[in-house]
Design a protein around this motif. Sequence first.
Motif, PDB file in Angstrom:
ATOM      1  N   THR A  82       1.169  -1.444   0.047  1.00 48.32           N
ATOM      2  CA  THR A  82       0.099   0.244   0.206  1.00 48.32           C
ATOM      3  C   THR A  82       0.885   0.849   0.250  1.00 48.32           C
ATOM      4  O   THR A  82       2.012   1.262   0.547  1.00 48.32           O
ATOM      5  CB  THR A  82      -0.747   0.499   1.008  1.00 48.32           C
ATOM      6  OG1 THR A  82      -1.805  -1.209   1.586  1.00 48.32           O
ATOM      7  CG2 THR A  82      -2.173   0.669   1.555  1.00 48.32           C
ATOM      8  N   GLN A  83       0.276   2.400  -0.735  1.00 46.11           N
ATOM      9  CA  GLN A  83       0.957   3.840  -0.751  1.00 46.11           C
ATOM     10  C   GLN A  83       0.686   4.267  -0.460  1.00 46.11           C
ATOM     11  O   GLN A  83      -0.857   5.004  -0.470  1.00 46.11           O
ATOM     12  CB  GLN A  83       1.209   3.881  -2.321  1.00 46.11           C
ATOM     13  CG  GLN A  83       1.987   5.105  -2.552  1.00 46.11           C
ATOM     14  CD  GLN A  83       2.209   5.395  -4.150  1.00 46.11           C
ATOM     15  OE1 GLN A  83       2.926   5.021  -5.171  1.00 46.11           O
ATOM     16  NE2 GLN A  83       0.979   5.937  -4.579  1.00 46.11           N
ATOM     17  N   SER A  84       1.285   5.248   0.489  1.00 53.10           N
ATOM     18  CA  SER A  84       0.795   6.398   1.470  1.00 53.10           C
ATOM     19  C   SER A  84       1.800   8.059   0.775  1.00 53.10           C
ATOM     20  O   SER A  84       2.582   7.256   0.860  1.00 53.10           O
ATOM     21  CB  SER A  84       0.632   6.628   2.332  1.00 53.10           C
ATOM     22  OG  SER A  84       0.486   5.994   3.457  1.00 53.10           O
ATOM     23  N   ASN A  95       1.157  -5.224   2.910  1.00 53.08           N
ATOM     24  CA  ASN A  95      -0.443  -6.031   3.325  1.00 53.08           C
ATOM     25  C   ASN A  95       0.125  -7.494   4.238  1.00 53.08           C
ATOM     26  O   ASN A  95      -1.021  -7.312   5.081  1.00 53.08           O
ATOM     27  CB  ASN A  95      -0.748  -5.974   2.245  1.00 53.08           C
ATOM     28  CG  ASN A  95      -1.036  -4.685   1.156  1.00 53.08           C
ATOM     29  OD1 ASN A  95      -0.756  -3.928   1.907  1.00 53.08           O
ATOM     30  ND2 ASN A  95      -1.756  -5.133   0.677  1.00 53.08           N
ATOM     31  N   ASP A  96       1.183  -8.168   3.601  1.00 46.73           N
ATOM     32  CA  ASP A  96       0.721  -9.379   4.244  1.00 46.73           C
ATOM     33  C   ASP A  96       2.035  -9.579   5.806  1.00 46.73           C
ATOM     34  O   ASP A  96       1.691 -10.908   6.204  1.00 46.73           O
ATOM     35  CB  ASP A  96       1.577 -10.214   3.213  1.00 46.73           C
ATOM     36  CG  ASP A  96       2.353 -10.016   2.831  1.00 46.73           C
ATOM     37  OD1 ASP A  96       3.455  -8.921   3.220  1.00 46.73           O
ATOM     38  OD2 ASP A  96       2.974 -11.323   2.455  1.00 46.73           O
ATOM     39  N   ILE A  97       2.129  -8.552   6.334  1.00 49.77           N
ATOM     40  CA  ILE A  97       3.251  -9.035   7.754  1.00 49.77           C
ATOM     41  C   ILE A  97       2.253  -9.381   8.783  1.00 49.77           C
ATOM     42  O   ILE A  97       1.367  -9.031   9.163  1.00 49.77           O
ATOM     43  CB  ILE A  97       3.740  -7.349   7.781  1.00 49.77           C
ATOM     44  CG1 ILE A  97       2.082  -6.383   8.339  1.00 49.77           C
ATOM     45  CG2 ILE A  97       5.148  -7.146   6.680  1.00 49.77           C
ATOM     46  CD1 ILE A  97       3.434  -5.416   9.025  1.00 49.77           C
ATOM     47  N   ARG A  98       2.855  -9.709   9.567  1.00 44.62           N
ATOM     48  CA  ARG A  98       2.348 -10.484  10.507  1.00 44.62           C
ATOM     49  C   ARG A  98       3.136  -9.757  11.667  1.00 44.62           C
ATOM     50  O   ARG A  98       4.525  -9.342  11.426  1.00 44.62           O
ATOM     51  CB  ARG A  98       2.804 -11.679  11.569  1.00 44.62           C
ATOM     52  CG  ARG A  98       1.861 -13.166  10.660  1.00 44.62           C
ATOM     53  CD  ARG A  98       2.044 -14.255  11.067  1.00 44.62           C
ATOM     54  NE  ARG A  98       2.057 -14.261  12.356  1.00 44.62           N
ATOM     55  CZ  ARG A  98       0.986 -14.593  13.680  1.00 44.62           C
ATOM     56  NH1 ARG A  98      -0.636 -14.686  12.460  1.00 44.62           N
ATOM     57  NH2 ARG A  98       1.078 -14.460  14.601  1.00 44.62           N
ATOM     58  N   LEU A  99       2.301  -8.858  12.889  1.00 43.13           N
ATOM     59  CA  LEU A  99       3.147  -7.922  13.887  1.00 43.13           C
ATOM     60  C   LEU A  99       4.336  -9.106  14.542  1.00 43.13           C
ATOM     61  O   LEU A  99       4.014 -10.678  14.655  1.00 43.13           O
ATOM     62  CB  LEU A  99       2.341  -7.762  14.859  1.00 43.13           C
ATOM     63  CG  LEU A  99       1.049  -6.567  13.922  1.00 43.13           C
ATOM     64  CD1 LEU A  99       0.037  -6.566  15.001  1.00 43.13           C
ATOM     65  CD2 LEU A  99       1.719  -5.385  13.898  1.00 43.13           C
ATOM     66  N   THR A 103      -6.006  -3.044   5.666  1.00 39.93           N
ATOM     67  CA  THR A 103      -5.443  -4.003   5.753  1.00 39.93           C
ATOM     68  C   THR A 103      -5.078  -4.511   7.398  1.00 39.93           C
ATOM     69  O   THR A 103      -4.994  -3.648   8.058  1.00 39.93           O
ATOM     70  CB  THR A 103      -3.952  -3.685   5.423  1.00 39.93           C
ATOM     71  OG1 THR A 103      -3.560  -3.199   3.574  1.00 39.93           O
ATOM     72  CG2 THR A 103      -2.977  -4.798   5.351  1.00 39.93           C
ATOM     73  N   SER A 147      -3.096  -6.969   9.780  1.00 35.48           N
ATOM     74  CA  SER A 147      -1.489  -6.946  10.216  1.00 35.48           C
ATOM     75  C   SER A 147      -2.403  -7.886  11.482  1.00 35.48           C
ATOM     76  O   SER A 147      -3.122  -7.190  12.576  1.00 35.48           O
ATOM     77  CB  SER A 147      -0.257  -6.348  11.018  1.00 35.48           C
ATOM     78  OG  SER A 147      -0.398  -5.677  10.510  1.00 35.48           O
ATOM     79  N   ARG A 164      -5.876   1.034   6.535  1.00 35.04           N
ATOM     80  CA  ARG A 164      -7.141   2.020   5.709  1.00 35.04           C
ATOM     81  C   ARG A 164      -6.196   2.432   4.719  1.00 35.04           C
ATOM     82  O   ARG A 164      -4.710   3.203   4.693  1.00 35.04           O
ATOM     83  CB  ARG A 164      -7.600   3.086   6.177  1.00 35.04           C
ATOM     84  CG  ARG A 164      -9.266   3.398   6.102  1.00 35.04           C
ATOM     85  CD  ARG A 164      -9.334   4.417   5.942  1.00 35.04           C
ATOM     86  NE  ARG A 164      -9.167   5.481   5.270  1.00 35.04           N
ATOM     87  CZ  ARG A 164      -9.634   6.696   5.487  1.00 35.04           C
ATOM     88  NH1 ARG A 164     -10.080   7.242   7.443  1.00 35.04           N
ATOM     89  NH2 ARG A 164      -8.800   7.603   5.362  1.00 35.04           N
ATOM     90  N   ASN A 165      -6.003   2.136   3.689  1.00 34.07           N
ATOM     91  CA  ASN A 165      -5.440   1.488   2.655  1.00 34.07           C
ATOM     92  C   ASN A 165      -4.650   3.256   1.582  1.00 34.07           C
ATOM     93  O   ASN A 165      -4.188   3.344   0.926  1.00 34.07           O
ATOM     94  CB  ASN A 165      -5.742   0.478   0.780  1.00 34.07           C
ATOM     95  CG  ASN A 165      -5.497  -0.322   2.089  1.00 34.07           C
ATOM     96  OD1 ASN A 165      -4.293  -0.690   3.228  1.00 34.07           O
ATOM     97  ND2 ASN A 165      -5.878  -1.621   1.298  1.00 34.07           N
TER      98      ASN A 165
END
Lengths: 306, 306
Positions: free
Chosen positions: A275-277, A297-301, B275, B277, B296-297
């Motif tokens: 995701t881009q901000s 987007n798929d990271i685990r904390l 997203t 996590s 939020r994306n």
Amino acid sequence: MFEGSEKIIDVALRPNCDSLRELPPQFWQELVAACGADILSVVHHQSCDAYLLSESSLFVWHDRVRMLTCGDTLLSPALATLIEKLGAAQIGVASYQRKNEYRHQVSLASFDQELIQLRQVINGKGYRVGHLDSHHHYLFLAYGESSSRPAPVTYELLMHHIDADVANQLRGSSLSVMHIRALLQLTELLPEFTIDDHLFSPFGYSVNGVNQAEYFTIHVTPEKAHSYVSFETNITAPQLLKRVSDALLALFAPESWDVIAVNQHPVEHELSGATQSTCSIVSEQSDNVQFNHYQRNDIRLCCETL
Amino acid sequence: MFEGSEKIIDVALRPNCDSLRELPPQFWQELVAACGADILSVVHHQSCDAYLLSESSLFVWHDRVRMLTCGDTLLSPALATLIEKLGAAQIGVASYQRKNEYRHQVSLASFDQELIQLRQVINGKGYRVGHLDSHHHYLFLAYGESSSRPAPVTYELLMHHIDADVANQLRGSSLSVMHIRALLQLTELLPEFTIDDHLFSPFGYSVNGVNQAEYFTIHVTPEKAHSYVSFETNITAPQLLKRVSDALLALFAPESWDVIAVNQHPVEHELSGATQSTCSIVSEQSDNVQFNHYQRNDIRLCCETL
């Protein structure tokens, strides 16, 4: 220990100035020492002197100086010193950049305090970009009063929490600089550049590359708790910039990364899975600073028992 | 000024303990005062006393006490005091939770320091969840040595950077508690609960709700630079919990939010445009603490001139 990404100062002189490269070597030695760093080596190329430091890098062109330091060194006093020594009338544009720190460092001045000190030597604007509770950067930007010029084109790619296997590999005890150069594909990606690099103990790697007036520098901190790799350059060729950025992102696969592009368009990344901000600052002299923050987007904390 | 989300202490006594609700009022007054807060009002319900504080809330059941404070109050000394006053042999399970701070607060002890102090009164484990460069929480969890019990079911929904229009509205000068109750739809969503609320000056709103042994509390900090709303409860009915969570997320539309669910499944959110996590901790006594972070994306980074 990882202490946030590099702090950076950048000074570009007004037209027809005396060359910075003719200053005596001890001028730079003193500046570097005042920041708590040492000069490890230097490459004198046709249009640029590239110093590898114990705490990052220093680049000197005839009309520009850019210095990066990591760790808990303070760079804003160095900017003030530099402006005072060169003379405020010589300055075309000057900037100072730092990222938020993650650990409380009582010894470090706040950016507010630094602003007060910097404004005693040059009039400039301070900016914060990004929310306080996430990655955010501070920027100070000042123009010469008698003769201003645009801020030099710069591109930074700051990668956090890199792939665990690559980080492990980079903490290995039998590493060599040749091994890391191959990993980074430096010869393939940037064959024209003269390379100067250093492997730190117990781990950590820095490389400067210089080709005429173009430079790049990569700093690798493969710390387990917070691995970090920074790349920056003044390369302007869009395809080369994209090729290098894409290769570094593919190799390091960071969980999050920031791009800071000064007077340059950020590389368009393939964003599936991230995701881009964005945010951009336009200064009163029409310099454009674009900040992009990317988050996979798929990271685990992560979770740590203390 | 926003100082990170609430700090929380929670103590649940062993079975067949003396009732905490029979302790004299000054016991709680002293505890609250020691944290730098005042009791604004109290609701004595059938199974729970709900105190509204100048710095958040305190809930007292016959065998459990939970206290939240915001700002730069320290809560870990209160946990130590509470355990000492009640007697370590009475403790079934005790916890302390705090979030990372965004601003340097020299006055605040680090979590490491707090761990050392807490371990002088009770043996427990410390955890950090989340990366240092993003939202992260610290948790201390300790079980009674003679007689342990599971950590009480709790659900926290912590919302950061809420919708700017709603935040503006909540900073309005002619607001009333009735207006905010209507905005929050408290009567529709939680009709069974006895409500006790307070509007702070210049802005900020706290509400406690209590119904038998069930409680909820909402704290609203509509600060411009970093607006924040927290909701927490021990409601276990999944549909009610989802209805309330969804309504709050729809109203406040936060840029990011955290869920901390103790011995409970997090509500399943419709995640289009955001997203997730996750991370979970399972303690040595099989208590489950689930942390979900949502982002939020489509956010634009904020930029501030300093």
